[in-house]
Design a protein around this motif. Sequence first.
Motif, short mmCIF file in Angstrom:
data_model
loop_
_atom_site.label_atom_id
_atom_site.label_comp_id
_atom_site.label_asym_id
_atom_site.label_seq_id
_atom_site.Cartn_x
_atom_site.Cartn_y
_atom_site.Cartn_z
N ASP A 1 -25.97 -14.22 -12.54
CA ASP A 1 -24.83 -13.29 -12.57
C ASP A 1 -24.91 -12.28 -13.72
N LEU A 2 -26.13 -11.93 -14.07
CA LEU A 2 -26.32 -10.94 -15.15
C LEU A 2 -26.30 -9.52 -14.59
N LEU A 3 -26.52 -9.39 -13.29
CA LEU A 3 -26.37 -8.12 -12.60
C LEU A 3 -26.19 -8.40 -11.13
N ARG A 4 -26.02 -7.35 -10.32
CA ARG A 4 -25.65 -7.57 -8.95
C ARG A 4 -26.27 -6.49 -8.05
N ARG A 5 -26.62 -6.85 -6.84
CA ARG A 5 -27.10 -5.87 -5.88
C ARG A 5 -25.90 -5.30 -5.13
N LYS A 6 -25.93 -3.99 -4.94
CA LYS A 6 -24.84 -3.36 -4.17
C LYS A 6 -25.47 -2.38 -3.19
N PRO A 7 -25.38 -2.68 -1.91
CA PRO A 7 -26.00 -1.82 -0.90
C PRO A 7 -25.53 -0.37 -1.05
N ASP A 8 -26.47 0.53 -0.93
CA ASP A 8 -26.13 1.95 -1.00
C ASP A 8 -25.54 2.39 0.34
N GLU A 9 -24.38 2.99 0.28
CA GLU A 9 -23.70 3.34 1.53
C GLU A 9 -24.24 4.61 2.17
N LYS A 10 -24.88 5.41 1.35
CA LYS A 10 -25.44 6.66 1.87
C LYS A 10 -26.78 6.41 2.57
N ASP A 11 -27.56 5.50 1.99
CA ASP A 11 -28.89 5.20 2.52
C ASP A 11 -29.03 3.68 2.62
N LEU A 12 -28.91 3.19 3.81
CA LEU A 12 -28.85 1.73 4.00
C LEU A 12 -30.16 1.01 3.70
N ARG A 13 -31.21 1.79 3.49
CA ARG A 13 -32.46 1.14 3.08
C ARG A 13 -32.39 0.73 1.63
N SER A 14 -31.58 1.46 0.90
CA SER A 14 -31.60 1.36 -0.56
C SER A 14 -30.54 0.40 -1.10
N VAL A 15 -30.85 -0.15 -2.25
CA VAL A 15 -29.93 -1.07 -2.91
C VAL A 15 -29.69 -0.58 -4.32
N ASN A 16 -28.45 -0.55 -4.73
CA ASN A 16 -28.15 -0.17 -6.11
C ASN A 16 -27.93 -1.41 -6.95
N ILE A 17 -28.50 -1.37 -8.14
CA ILE A 17 -28.33 -2.51 -9.03
C ILE A 17 -27.22 -2.16 -10.00
N VAL A 18 -26.21 -3.01 -10.05
CA VAL A 18 -25.05 -2.70 -10.90
C VAL A 18 -24.77 -3.81 -11.91
N ARG A 19 -23.94 -3.47 -12.87
CA ARG A 19 -23.66 -4.37 -13.98
C ARG A 19 -22.60 -5.41 -13.62
N THR A 20 -22.55 -6.46 -14.42
CA THR A 20 -21.51 -7.47 -14.28
C THR A 20 -20.90 -7.74 -15.65
N VAL A 21 -19.75 -8.37 -15.64
CA VAL A 21 -19.10 -8.72 -16.90
C VAL A 21 -19.98 -9.67 -17.70
N LYS A 22 -20.50 -10.66 -17.01
CA LYS A 22 -21.33 -11.65 -17.68
C LYS A 22 -22.56 -11.02 -18.33
#
Lengths: 115, 115
Positions: A73-94
């Motif tokens: 839980d140090l970061l998280r994958r978030k599917p990109d809504e514009k391009d479904l092939r792509s995944v955005n890596i985002v931050r977490t509190v932890k």
Amino acid sequence: MKNSTTQATLNMWKQALGELVRRQGPDLSSRQMAILLIVYLEEPPHTVRGLAARLKISKPAVTRALDTMGKLDLLRRKPDEKDLRSVNIVRTVKGSVYLSEIADVIEKAAWENLG
Amino acid sequence: MKNSTTQATLNMWKQALGELVRRQGPDLSSRQMAILLIVYLEEPPHTVRGLAARLKISKPAVTRALDTMGKLDLLRRKPDEKDLRSVNIVRTVKGSVYLSEIADVIEKAAWENLG
DNA sequence: GATAAATGTTTCGATTGCGAAATAAGTTTG
DNA sequence: CAAACTTATTTCGCAATCGAAACATTTATC
């Protein structure tokens, strides 16, 4: 031996690394830590491809690092809504908390060695 | 976010670590690197037991790290002549060169971020 | 709309690392 | 000198990681 700045620099690194090892927190590799720092310190978006290119490592290596750090839980994958092939890596509190602790350790080592 | 010193500290770490990853040199773990730095920066003698205690890791972990770094010729085992149970870990030329390079990378990152 | 390109993941076989426990070799103690 | 201790390594079973290649899915190109 070498000049005193070099000596102090290595001492700083030794002290910080030593403390991180002794803490027995999540045992991240250099690659994993480098990825984590990029995600937290540079402007989004962050993608697998981008991180791989940035660090000159393979895409599967990035995928694996994200798996591991995602479980922690140090970061998280978030599917990109514009391009479904792509995944955005985002931050977490932890992840933020974890990096703050790391920063404390390094900061202290830097202070003691680089003045 | 956080205070600017913390920010600069993490940026320094990010930059140094990123550069080390990109270089694709010997891919040492934090443990291995910590051991290497202790051996090169602290007064001998260095023993398996001592290093394990110093870093709060197991002796087999140290043995394995020495195997790996020994193969890379970054350090060397030298049997202790006073106590044949014991092994002293000593420096090598290659290890010195390697650490100098590391120091350059870190130094540059520190200079750019911590002024 | 078929073909090509891009993105991320999975599979493959192999290597490396882990802790715990067992072992080998040497030294100290009684 | 025998028993107890110390030092380092090896063994065990297992989990994580590696690069390369193959794959599934989505988007772009013609």
